[in-house]
Design a protein around this motif. Structure first.
Motif, mmCIF file in Angstrom:
data_model
loop_
_atom_site.group_PDB
_atom_site.id
_atom_site.type_symbol
_atom_site.label_atom_id
_atom_site.label_comp_id
_atom_site.label_asym_id
_atom_site.label_seq_id
_atom_site.Cartn_x
_atom_site.Cartn_y
_atom_site.Cartn_z
ATOM 1 N N HIS A 130 -2.916 3.189 6.402
ATOM 2 C CA HIS A 130 -3.020 3.948 7.660
ATOM 3 C C HIS A 130 -1.859 3.604 8.601
ATOM 4 N N ARG A 131 -1.555 2.318 8.731
ATOM 5 C CA ARG A 131 -0.462 1.891 9.617
ATOM 6 C C ARG A 131 0.864 2.470 9.159
ATOM 7 N N GLU A 132 1.149 2.391 7.862
ATOM 8 C CA GLU A 132 2.416 2.901 7.340
ATOM 9 C C GLU A 132 2.527 4.414 7.528
ATOM 10 N N ALA A 133 1.428 5.147 7.351
ATOM 11 C CA ALA A 133 1.461 6.598 7.563
ATOM 12 C C ALA A 133 1.835 6.926 9.001
ATOM 13 N N ASP A 134 1.336 6.148 9.938
ATOM 14 C CA ASP A 134 1.674 6.363 11.345
ATOM 15 C C ASP A 134 3.122 5.947 11.617
ATOM 16 N N GLU A 135 3.498 4.742 11.178
ATOM 17 C CA GLU A 135 4.845 4.222 11.459
ATOM 18 C C GLU A 135 5.951 5.051 10.803
ATOM 19 N N GLU A 136 5.759 5.452 9.565
ATOM 20 C CA GLU A 136 6.838 6.092 8.813
ATOM 21 C C GLU A 136 6.900 7.605 8.975
ATOM 22 N N ILE A 137 5.731 8.261 9.101
ATOM 23 C CA ILE A 137 5.768 9.727 9.162
ATOM 24 C C ILE A 137 4.898 10.319 10.273
ATOM 25 N N GLY A 138 4.393 9.481 11.171
ATOM 26 C CA GLY A 138 3.711 9.969 12.370
ATOM 27 C C GLY A 138 2.348 10.596 12.171
ATOM 28 N N LEU A 139 1.621 10.190 11.126
ATOM 29 C CA LEU A 139 0.307 10.774 10.878
ATOM 30 C C LEU A 139 -0.812 9.803 11.241
ATOM 31 N N GLY A 182 1.462 25.228 -7.073
ATOM 32 C CA GLY A 182 0.450 24.235 -7.437
ATOM 33 C C GLY A 182 0.421 23.085 -6.452
ATOM 34 N N THR A 183 -0.196 21.993 -6.861
ATOM 35 C CA THR A 183 -0.321 20.822 -5.993
ATOM 36 C C THR A 183 1.050 20.210 -5.739
ATOM 37 N N GLU A 184 1.301 19.908 -4.469
ATOM 38 C CA GLU A 184 2.572 19.296 -4.056
ATOM 39 C C GLU A 184 2.320 17.914 -3.476
ATOM 40 N N VAL A 185 3.333 17.055 -3.588
ATOM 41 C CA VAL A 185 3.297 15.712 -3.033
ATOM 42 C C VAL A 185 4.475 15.550 -2.078
ATOM 43 N N LEU A 186 4.247 14.849 -0.970
ATOM 44 C CA LEU A 186 5.309 14.599 0.000
ATOM 45 C C LEU A 186 6.014 13.299 -0.367
ATOM 46 N N LEU A 187 7.336 13.390 -0.551
ATOM 47 C CA LEU A 187 8.142 12.224 -0.911
ATOM 48 C C LEU A 187 9.271 12.030 0.082
ATOM 49 N N GLN A 188 9.687 10.782 0.236
ATOM 50 C CA GLN A 188 10.832 10.459 1.078
ATOM 51 C C GLN A 188 11.976 9.957 0.213
ATOM 52 N N LEU A 189 13.203 10.200 0.666
ATOM 53 C CA LEU A 189 14.394 9.717 -0.026
ATOM 54 C C LEU A 189 14.836 8.430 0.653
ATOM 55 N N ALA A 218 5.789 9.065 0.608
ATOM 56 C CA ALA A 218 6.185 9.335 1.994
ATOM 57 C C ALA A 218 5.842 8.173 2.918
ATOM 58 N N ALA A 219 4.786 7.439 2.598
ATOM 59 C CA ALA A 219 4.388 6.284 3.406
ATOM 60 C C ALA A 219 4.008 5.147 2.477
ATOM 61 N N ALA A 220 4.631 3.995 2.686
ATOM 62 C CA ALA A 220 4.327 2.820 1.868
ATOM 63 C C ALA A 220 4.908 1.588 2.537
ATOM 64 N N ALA A 278 0.851 -1.196 0.000
ATOM 65 C CA ALA A 278 0.000 0.000 0.000
ATOM 66 C C ALA A 278 0.882 1.240 0.000
ATOM 67 N N TYR A 279 0.474 2.256 -0.759
ATOM 68 C CA TYR A 279 1.219 3.501 -0.918
ATOM 69 C C TYR A 279 0.300 4.685 -0.624
ATOM 70 N N VAL A 280 0.853 5.709 0.024
ATOM 71 C CA VAL A 280 0.086 6.923 0.301
ATOM 72 C C VAL A 280 0.838 8.121 -0.261
ATOM 73 N N PHE A 281 0.199 8.813 -1.200
ATOM 74 C CA PHE A 281 0.715 10.076 -1.712
ATOM 75 C C PHE A 281 -0.036 11.198 -0.994
ATOM 76 N N LEU A 282 0.645 11.882 -0.083
ATOM 77 C CA LEU A 282 0.046 13.028 0.597
ATOM 78 C C LEU A 282 0.126 14.233 -0.331
ATOM 79 N N LEU A 283 -0.987 14.940 -0.469
ATOM 80 C CA LEU A 283 -1.062 16.082 -1.377
ATOM 81 C C LEU A 283 -1.488 17.334 -0.627
ATOM 82 N N ARG A 284 -0.966 18.470 -1.052
ATOM 83 C CA ARG A 284 -1.385 19.765 -0.516
ATOM 84 C C ARG A 284 -1.235 20.809 -1.613
ATOM 85 N N GLU A 285 -1.909 21.944 -1.408
ATOM 86 C CA GLU A 285 -1.770 23.055 -2.351
ATOM 87 C C GLU A 285 -0.631 23.948 -1.871
#
Length: 155
Positions: A59-68, A22-29, A43-45, A11-18
Motif C-alpha cells: 500500500h505504501r509503495e503504491a502511494d509513494e511511487e504512483i499516487g494510488l 485483454g487483461t493489461e498490467v501497469l509496468l514502470q521502466l 508499477a509499485a514495489a 512487496a510488489y503490486v501488479f495493477l490489472l485492468r481489462e
C-alpha cells in the motif's frame, strides 16, 4: 549477530485492468536505481521496512511511487529468490495483484522511473525484470502456488 544469514523482504503490486486486447498490467521502466535499469517492472514495489507487513508495504509503495490509495490487494504468491554469483542478499518477495484503487497512476519518482505504461499480459515488453516476469506468468495462467523459488538450482 555478525555473519548471520540475512533475507531481504519486498512487496510488489501488479495493477490489472481489462483493455481492448485483454487483461493489461501497469509496468514502470526503471532508471538510475543501480538494479535492472532499463527493464520493465511492477508499477509499485519496494522493500518492506522494519515493523511493517508486506501488505502495508505494498500500500505504501503504491502511494509513494504512483499516487494510488485504497488499493484492493489480492495475494498472488511468495517467492524466495537468490542470484548466485551476484552481490545481492537472498530475498523473500510478496506479490499482489489489484483491480481496484483510488486515483490515477502517475510517475511520482521521476528520477527512478522513465515511463509508466499499460501492457496486455499477452504482449509484455522486453525486457522485464526476470523474477517479476516469472511471477507475471502466474497472472497469465490464472493460478499461482502460495510459495515459489527463483534462482536456486532446481532439484
Amino acid at each position: 549477530m555478525e555473519g548471520r544469514f540475512v533475507v531481504v523482504p519486498a512487496a510488489y503490486v501488479f495493477l490489472l485492468r481489462e483493455g481492448e486486447r485483454g487483461t493489461e498490467v501497469l509496468l514502470q521502466l526503471r532508471q538510475h536505481t543501480g538494479y535492472m535499469d532499463e527493464h520493465w517492472a511492477a508499477a509499485a514495489a519496494g522493500h518492506v521496512e522494519k515493523g511493517e507487513t508486506a501488505h502495508d508495504a505494498a500500500h505504501r509503495e503504491a502511494d509513494e511511487e504512483i499516487g494510488l490509495t485504497g488499493v484492493a490487494l489480492d495475494f498472488l504468491t511468495s517467492m524466495q529468490r537468490t542470484q548466485r554469483g551476484a552481490a545481492i542478499d537472498e530475498r523473500i518477495d510478496f506479490f499482489f495483484t489489484a483491480r481496484s484503487w483510488s486515483g490515477t497512476p502517475v510517475i511520482r519518482e521521476p528520477a527512478k522511473c522513465a515511463d509508466l505504461r499499460w501492457f496486455p499480459l499477452a504482449a509484455l515488453p522486453d525486457p522485464v525484470v526476470p523474477h517479476e516476469l516469472f511471477a507475471l506468468g502466474f497472472v497469465v495462467a490464472g493460478t499461482a502456488p502460495p510459495y515459489t523459488t527463483f534462482g536456486f538450482t532446481e532439484r
